[in-house]
Design a protein around this motif. Sequence first.
Motif, PDB file in Angstrom:
ATOM      1  N   ASP A   1      -4.562   4.410  -1.127  1.00 47.64           N
ATOM      2  CA  ASP A   1      -3.574   4.013  -0.122  1.00 47.64           C
ATOM      3  C   ASP A   1      -4.223   3.205   1.011  1.00 47.64           C
ATOM      4  O   ASP A   1      -3.710   3.141   2.111  1.00 47.64           O
ATOM      5  CB  ASP A   1      -2.825   5.243   0.428  1.00 47.64           C
ATOM      6  CG  ASP A   1      -3.754   6.302   0.984  1.00 47.64           C
ATOM      7  OD1 ASP A   1      -4.982   6.091   0.976  1.00 47.64           O
ATOM      8  OD2 ASP A   1      -3.252   7.339   1.435  1.00 47.64           O
TER       9      ASP A   1
ATOM     10  N   ILE B   1      -8.460   7.198  12.028  1.00 43.07           N
ATOM     11  CA  ILE B   1      -9.302   7.546  10.874  1.00 43.07           C
ATOM     12  C   ILE B   1      -8.420   8.023   9.719  1.00 43.07           C
ATOM     13  O   ILE B   1      -7.568   8.897   9.907  1.00 43.07           O
ATOM     14  CB  ILE B   1     -10.322   8.632  11.274  1.00 43.07           C
ATOM     15  CG1 ILE B   1     -11.304   8.027  12.282  1.00 43.07           C
ATOM     16  CG2 ILE B   1     -11.071   9.166  10.051  1.00 43.07           C
ATOM     17  CD1 ILE B   1     -12.221   9.025  12.914  1.00 43.07           C
TER      18      ILE B   1
ATOM     19  N   TRP C   1     -11.179   3.661   8.153  1.00 45.51           N
ATOM     20  CA  TRP C   1     -10.662   3.185   9.435  1.00 45.51           C
ATOM     21  C   TRP C   1      -9.334   2.446   9.216  1.00 45.51           C
ATOM     22  O   TRP C   1      -9.303   1.478   8.446  1.00 45.51           O
ATOM     23  CB  TRP C   1     -11.702   2.230  10.031  1.00 45.51           C
ATOM     24  CG  TRP C   1     -11.375   1.660  11.362  1.00 45.51           C
ATOM     25  CD1 TRP C   1     -10.456   2.099  12.262  1.00 45.51           C
ATOM     26  CD2 TRP C   1     -11.995   0.522  11.966  1.00 45.51           C
ATOM     27  NE1 TRP C   1     -10.460   1.310  13.374  1.00 45.51           N
ATOM     28  CE2 TRP C   1     -11.388   0.331  13.220  1.00 45.51           C
ATOM     29  CE3 TRP C   1     -13.003  -0.355  11.557  1.00 45.51           C
ATOM     30  CZ2 TRP C   1     -11.756  -0.703  14.077  1.00 45.51           C
ATOM     31  CZ3 TRP C   1     -13.373  -1.384  12.414  1.00 45.51           C
ATOM     32  CH2 TRP C   1     -12.760  -1.547  13.654  1.00 45.51           C
ATOM     33  N   PHE C   2      -8.280   2.868   9.926  1.00 47.17           N
ATOM     34  CA  PHE C   2      -7.028   2.093   9.947  1.00 47.17           C
ATOM     35  C   PHE C   2      -7.297   0.890  10.853  1.00 47.17           C
ATOM     36  O   PHE C   2      -6.833   0.839  11.991  1.00 47.17           O
ATOM     37  CB  PHE C   2      -5.884   2.928  10.526  1.00 47.17           C
ATOM     38  CG  PHE C   2      -5.428   4.085   9.671  1.00 47.17           C
ATOM     39  CD1 PHE C   2      -4.673   3.876   8.531  1.00 47.17           C
ATOM     40  CD2 PHE C   2      -5.727   5.394  10.029  1.00 47.17           C
ATOM     41  CE1 PHE C   2      -4.233   4.944   7.761  1.00 47.17           C
ATOM     42  CE2 PHE C   2      -5.296   6.458   9.260  1.00 47.17           C
ATOM     43  CZ  PHE C   2      -4.545   6.233   8.121  1.00 47.17           C
ATOM     44  N   HIS C   3      -8.093  -0.052  10.348  1.00 48.44           N
ATOM     45  CA  HIS C   3      -8.627  -1.082  11.245  1.00 48.44           C
ATOM     46  C   HIS C   3      -7.576  -2.055  11.758  1.00 48.44           C
ATOM     47  O   HIS C   3      -7.826  -2.782  12.710  1.00 48.44           O
ATOM     48  CB  HIS C   3      -9.769  -1.841  10.556  1.00 48.44           C
ATOM     49  CG  HIS C   3      -9.346  -2.738   9.434  1.00 48.44           C
ATOM     50  ND1 HIS C   3      -8.603  -2.300   8.368  1.00 48.44           N
ATOM     51  CD2 HIS C   3      -9.575  -4.054   9.228  1.00 48.44           C
ATOM     52  CE1 HIS C   3      -8.411  -3.319   7.539  1.00 48.44           C
ATOM     53  NE2 HIS C   3      -8.994  -4.390   8.040  1.00 48.44           N
TER      54      HIS C   3
ATOM     55  N   ARG D   1       0.581  12.195   8.598  1.00 46.94           N
ATOM     56  CA  ARG D   1      -0.516  11.337   8.117  1.00 46.94           C
ATOM     57  C   ARG D   1      -0.296   9.915   8.615  1.00 46.94           C
ATOM     58  O   ARG D   1      -0.692   8.960   7.949  1.00 46.94           O
ATOM     59  CB  ARG D   1      -0.535  11.351   6.587  1.00 46.94           C
ATOM     60  CG  ARG D   1      -0.726  12.714   5.972  1.00 46.94           C
ATOM     61  CD  ARG D   1      -2.176  13.148   6.111  1.00 46.94           C
ATOM     62  NE  ARG D   1      -2.405  14.399   5.421  1.00 46.94           N
ATOM     63  CZ  ARG D   1      -2.880  14.483   4.182  1.00 46.94           C
ATOM     64  NH1 ARG D   1      -3.171  13.410   3.493  1.00 46.94           N
ATOM     65  NH2 ARG D   1      -3.064  15.656   3.632  1.00 46.94           N
TER      66      ARG D   1
ATOM     67  N   ALA E   1       0.856  -1.198   0.000  1.00 46.05           N
ATOM     68  CA  ALA E   1       0.000   0.000   0.000  1.00 46.05           C
ATOM     69  C   ALA E   1       0.886   1.240   0.000  1.00 46.05           C
ATOM     70  O   ALA E   1       1.908   1.292   0.661  1.00 46.05           O
ATOM     71  CB  ALA E   1      -0.910  -0.002   1.216  1.00 46.05           C
TER      72      ALA E   1
HETATM   73  C1  LIG Z   1       0.380   7.099   5.507  1.00 49.85           C
HETATM   74  S1  LIG Z   1      -1.273   6.468   5.602  1.00 49.85           S
HETATM   75  C2  LIG Z   1      -2.154   7.817   4.863  1.00 49.85           C
HETATM   76  C3  LIG Z   1      -3.606   7.526   4.753  1.00 49.85           C
HETATM   77  C4  LIG Z   1      -4.510   8.672   4.305  1.00 49.85           C
HETATM   78  N1  LIG Z   1      -4.169   9.193   2.995  1.00 49.85           N
HETATM   79  C5  LIG Z   1      -4.533   9.763   5.333  1.00 49.85           C
HETATM   80  O1  LIG Z   1      -3.857  10.770   5.119  1.00 49.85           O
HETATM   81  O2  LIG Z   1      -5.225   9.602   6.340  1.00 49.85           O
HETATM   82  C6  LIG Z   1      -1.334   5.230   4.340  1.00 49.85           C
HETATM   83  C7  LIG Z   1      -0.784   3.895   4.846  1.00 49.85           C
HETATM   84  O3  LIG Z   1      -1.727   3.339   5.749  1.00 49.85           O
HETATM   85  C8  LIG Z   1      -1.596   1.933   5.763  1.00 49.85           C
HETATM   86  N2  LIG Z   1      -2.942   1.380   5.744  1.00 49.85           N
HETATM   87  C9  LIG Z   1      -3.823   1.373   4.716  1.00 49.85           C
HETATM   88  N3  LIG Z   1      -4.979   0.803   5.073  1.00 49.85           N
HETATM   89  C10 LIG Z   1      -4.840   0.443   6.379  1.00 49.85           C
HETATM   90  C11 LIG Z   1      -5.710  -0.185   7.323  1.00 49.85           C
HETATM   91  N4  LIG Z   1      -6.939  -0.530   7.000  1.00 49.85           N
HETATM   92  N5  LIG Z   1      -5.233  -0.419   8.571  1.00 49.85           N
HETATM   93  C12 LIG Z   1      -3.978  -0.049   8.901  1.00 49.85           C
HETATM   94  N6  LIG Z   1      -3.102   0.545   8.054  1.00 49.85           N
HETATM   95  C13 LIG Z   1      -3.532   0.791   6.810  1.00 49.85           C
HETATM   96  C14 LIG Z   1      -0.799   1.534   4.535  1.00 49.85           C
HETATM   97  O4  LIG Z   1       0.455   1.084   5.005  1.00 49.85           O
HETATM   98  C15 LIG Z   1      -0.634   2.844   3.768  1.00 49.85           C
HETATM   99  O5  LIG Z   1       0.644   2.905   3.178  1.00 49.85           O
END
Ligand SMILES: C[S@@+](CC[C@H](N)C(=O)[O-])C[C@H]1O[C@@H](n2cnc3c(N)ncnc32)[C@H](O)[C@@H]1O
Length: 253
Positions: free
Chosen positions: A101, A80, A45-47, A72, A5
């Motif tokens: 992402d 969230i 949700w970053f579940h 971020r 991701a």
């Molecule tokens: C740096 S965060 C940014 C997310 C979003 N664009 C924000 O600003 O809130 C993106 C990363 O979150 C992680 N990620 C994506 N989905 C996820 C999930 N459901 N639970 C935990 N981590 C997740 C992946 O590793 C991805 O590279």
Amino acid sequence: MKFQARHQPLELEPEQHILELLPESGYEQALQDLAGFSRIWLVWWFHRNKTWRPLVLPPRGPAQRRGVFATRSPHRPNPIGLTPVQLIGVTGRKLILGACDLVDGTPVFDIKPYIPAFDIFPEAVGGWVEEVENSLSAPPKFAVCLSVLAQTQAEWLRTQWNIDFTQRLIEILARDPSPHRTRRIRRRGDVQRVIGCGAWRALFVVEGETVTVLALEAAYPRRFLNDPKLEDIPDCEAQLAFLSRWPSAWDPA
Ligand SMILES: C[S@@+](CC[C@H](N)C(=O)[O-])C[C@H]1O[C@@H](n2cnc3c(N)ncnc32)[C@H](O)[C@@H]1O
């Protein structure tokens, strides 16, 4: 997979993802009129994440911790996520999206239209991120070379297994080879350093502004690679073949 991701969606490469809404909730109607927007906000949700810390180490830039609310980071007090994603089309309860992402299976809380007239602020200032991006656009500080052994190993991986991370390795080390947890660079002994590259590692030394990659290594120990219960190890066969060819002092056969 988390490793695959993006930190932020990378829109240079064409990609398509499907977001399917649950049935029997009237969502077909709720999606009415959305197709005219070329971009939408996903609130999600970053579940997979259960913990957070007030200071985090961002993956880009110097090894400097930042307040979580100035990043971020996916590890947050309220986990969230917010992504302005390209909307390619809407069919029934399905949204066809561009680069994302979010990992597969991520619960999405809400969808809102991205409205350029309200959501773009060209004069906004990007804080420490802008400083880091400016410094990254400057030419790299370090020259990176590969020892004969590292070149042979890289060539073998490329020709025998179609595995090639040398370009990415050089890019990262040329910017900043200093120890960094998120970039997976750590010290080994007094002089050497090692960087993790997915299922592989590279051993290197820094002298002045020159980085020499001494050797490549398989990142997993043999006992994991040979364990039939561990099915998801990336490049498993290639790592075993590599270890037969270049036995590791760290993981003797
Ligand atoms: C740096 S965060 C940014 C997310 C979003 N664009 C924000 O600003 O809130 C993106 C990363 O979150 C992680 N990620 C994506 N989905 C996820 C999930 N459901 N639970 C935990 N981590 C997740 C992946 O590793 C991805 O590279």
